[in-house]
Design a protein around this motif. Structure first.
Motif, short mmCIF file in Angstrom:
data_model
loop_
_atom_site.label_atom_id
_atom_site.label_comp_id
_atom_site.label_asym_id
_atom_site.label_seq_id
_atom_site.Cartn_x
_atom_site.Cartn_y
_atom_site.Cartn_z
N SER A 123 -32.12 -14.64 13.64
CA SER A 123 -32.24 -16.09 13.85
C SER A 123 -31.04 -16.70 14.55
O SER A 123 -31.16 -17.74 15.21
N THR A 124 -29.87 -16.07 14.42
CA THR A 124 -28.64 -16.69 14.91
C THR A 124 -27.87 -15.84 15.91
O THR A 124 -27.57 -16.29 17.02
N VAL A 125 -27.56 -14.61 15.54
CA VAL A 125 -26.67 -13.80 16.37
C VAL A 125 -27.34 -13.36 17.68
O VAL A 125 -26.85 -13.63 18.77
N LEU A 126 -28.47 -12.68 17.57
CA LEU A 126 -29.12 -12.16 18.78
C LEU A 126 -29.54 -13.28 19.74
O LEU A 126 -29.32 -13.15 20.96
N PRO A 127 -30.14 -14.38 19.26
CA PRO A 127 -30.49 -15.45 20.20
C PRO A 127 -29.28 -16.01 20.95
O PRO A 127 -29.37 -16.31 22.15
N GLN A 128 -28.15 -16.16 20.25
CA GLN A 128 -26.96 -16.69 20.93
C GLN A 128 -26.41 -15.69 21.94
O GLN A 128 -26.00 -16.07 23.05
N GLN A 169 -29.45 -13.10 36.92
CA GLN A 169 -28.65 -12.89 35.71
C GLN A 169 -29.49 -12.17 34.65
O GLN A 169 -29.88 -12.73 33.63
N ASP A 170 -29.74 -10.89 34.89
CA ASP A 170 -30.60 -10.09 34.02
C ASP A 170 -29.89 -9.58 32.77
O ASP A 170 -30.55 -9.21 31.80
N PHE A 171 -28.57 -9.51 32.79
CA PHE A 171 -27.84 -8.85 31.73
C PHE A 171 -27.40 -9.85 30.67
O PHE A 171 -26.94 -10.95 30.99
N VAL A 172 -27.55 -9.47 29.41
CA VAL A 172 -27.16 -10.34 28.30
C VAL A 172 -25.98 -9.71 27.57
O VAL A 172 -25.72 -8.51 27.68
N PHE A 173 -25.26 -10.54 26.82
CA PHE A 173 -24.08 -10.02 26.14
C PHE A 173 -24.50 -9.22 24.92
O PHE A 173 -25.29 -9.67 24.10
N CYS A 174 -23.98 -8.01 24.81
CA CYS A 174 -24.30 -7.09 23.71
C CYS A 174 -23.01 -6.66 23.01
O CYS A 174 -21.98 -6.46 23.64
N HIS A 175 -23.10 -6.51 21.71
CA HIS A 175 -21.98 -5.97 20.93
C HIS A 175 -21.89 -4.46 21.11
O HIS A 175 -20.83 -3.89 21.26
N TRP A 198 -15.45 -5.32 18.69
CA TRP A 198 -16.16 -5.64 19.93
C TRP A 198 -15.63 -4.83 21.11
O TRP A 198 -15.70 -5.27 22.26
N GLU A 199 -15.12 -3.63 20.86
CA GLU A 199 -14.49 -2.83 21.91
C GLU A 199 -15.45 -2.45 23.04
O GLU A 199 -15.04 -2.28 24.18
N PHE A 200 -16.73 -2.27 22.72
CA PHE A 200 -17.70 -1.84 23.72
C PHE A 200 -18.63 -2.97 24.16
O PHE A 200 -19.66 -2.74 24.80
N ALA A 201 -18.26 -4.20 23.82
CA ALA A 201 -19.12 -5.34 24.14
C ALA A 201 -19.12 -5.62 25.64
O ALA A 201 -18.17 -5.30 26.36
N GLY A 202 -20.20 -6.23 26.09
CA GLY A 202 -20.29 -6.61 27.49
C GLY A 202 -21.71 -6.98 27.86
O GLY A 202 -22.60 -7.05 27.00
N PHE A 203 -21.93 -7.21 29.14
CA PHE A 203 -23.25 -7.59 29.64
C PHE A 203 -24.05 -6.33 29.99
O PHE A 203 -23.62 -5.51 30.81
N PHE A 204 -25.23 -6.22 29.36
CA PHE A 204 -26.10 -5.07 29.54
C PHE A 204 -27.55 -5.52 29.43
O PHE A 204 -27.82 -6.65 29.00
N PRO A 205 -28.50 -4.65 29.79
CA PRO A 205 -29.90 -4.98 29.50
C PRO A 205 -30.06 -5.23 28.00
O PRO A 205 -29.40 -4.56 27.19
N PRO A 206 -30.90 -6.16 27.59
CA PRO A 206 -31.04 -6.46 26.15
C PRO A 206 -31.45 -5.25 25.32
O PRO A 206 -31.17 -5.20 24.12
N GLU A 207 -32.08 -4.26 25.95
CA GLU A 207 -32.52 -3.07 25.22
C GLU A 207 -31.34 -2.24 24.69
O GLU A 207 -31.53 -1.38 23.83
N PHE A 208 -30.14 -2.49 25.20
CA PHE A 208 -28.98 -1.73 24.75
C PHE A 208 -28.58 -2.07 23.31
O PHE A 208 -27.92 -1.28 22.65
N GLU A 209 -28.95 -3.25 22.83
CA GLU A 209 -28.51 -3.71 21.51
C GLU A 209 -29.47 -3.20 20.43
O GLU A 209 -30.51 -3.79 20.18
N ASN A 210 -29.10 -2.11 19.78
CA ASN A 210 -29.91 -1.55 18.70
C ASN A 210 -29.67 -2.30 17.39
O ASN A 210 -28.56 -2.75 17.12
#
Length: 253
Positions: A123-128, A169-175, A198-210
């Motif tokens: 509800s909060t983290v992924l949408p933001q 702007q296809d890439f979203v921020f992922c942890h 957050w060492e590996f965080a960055g902009f990636f396709p949303p599918e990267f966030e498991n």
């Protein structure tokens, strides 16, 4: 990745050494730093010294990510204090977070805690995070190389990767490591108090966030087929086929 089975909750002050980092926790400050050369681990099989990959760059990336998330979202993260070099060793300092790692909640309460965390993440983290978009893969710090999740680099040992660009702007921020060990909660209410590492965080396709918070680290199953799909996607330079089979029109930076 922060080491599992840490004394974070049990001891108010400690030093901890892993194969990649040295950690120091005081009453109010958490510090993690690069290893000095004489602290590098040795491969048991080969006897060779193992140099941690992208050790300095990952700390630089986390410093940038923490400041970015703090300025752009309401997601609770450690408060950035400083990033500094001391005798050639990079240190990252943050304010100490309060709470208990999700994987240290007692077994009887764990199912309820995980459900509470999942509701908050959905509800909060992924949408933001998904509202934070960019057309270039990787860190918010454009000077850093592409830092990929360890599940990818364990299977593909190449020394560098291309920071692809998209025309939109296809890439979203992922942890990229939202496991239970990186999510702190209030031990009584199970409210999330902080998301760390957050060492590996960055902009990636949303599918990267498991959704790794559903299971403890030692219960997580590897999906090598999925990882190999990511590797094939990252290795595509013409950009005609997107990660999900769509046409993202990628091109190399």
């Amino acid at each position: 990745m922060f080491p599992t089975g840490s004394p974070w909750r049990r001891d108010p002050f400690w030093h901890l050494h892993s194969s990649e980092r040295h950690y120091i926790l005081t009453e109010n400050i958490f510090t993690k730093r690069e290893l000095q050369r004489n602290e590098f681990p040795t491969n048991i099989k080969t006897g060779l010294v193992v140099t941690p990959r992208w050790s300095r760059e990952r700390l630089q990336n986390e410093a940038a990510a923490l400041q970015y998330i703090t300025s752009e979202t309401s997601i609770p993260v450690p408060q950035f204090i400083d990033l500094f070099d001391h005798n050639g060793v990079l240190h990252l300092q943050t304010k100490r977070v309060r709470g208990t790692p999700l994987d240290e909640i007692d077994k009887a309460s764990a199912p309820t805690a995980v459900k509470c965390v999942n509701a908050y993440m959905e509800s909060t983290v992924l949408p933001q995070l998904r509202k934070l978009r960019h057309n270039t893969l990787g860190s918010v710090n454009r000077h850093l190389p592409l830092l990929l999740p360890s599940k990818i680099t364990y299977r593909d040992k190449r020394s560098s990767w291309v920071r692809h660009k998209s025309h939109t702007q296809d890439f979203v921020f992922c942890h990229n490591d939202l496991g239970q060990h990186n999510i702190f909660v209030d031990p009584k209410t199970f409210v999330v108090t902080a998301i760390i590492d957050w060492e590996f965080a960055g902009f990636f396709p949303p599918e990267f966030e498991n959704k790794m918070w559903w299971h403890a680290w030692d219960q997580t199953t590897k999906d090598d087929e999925r990882t190999d799909q990511w590797i094939r996607w990252l290795s595509t330079f013409d950009g005609r086929i997107g990660f999900d089979g769509g046409d993202r029109r990628l091109h190399a930076d």
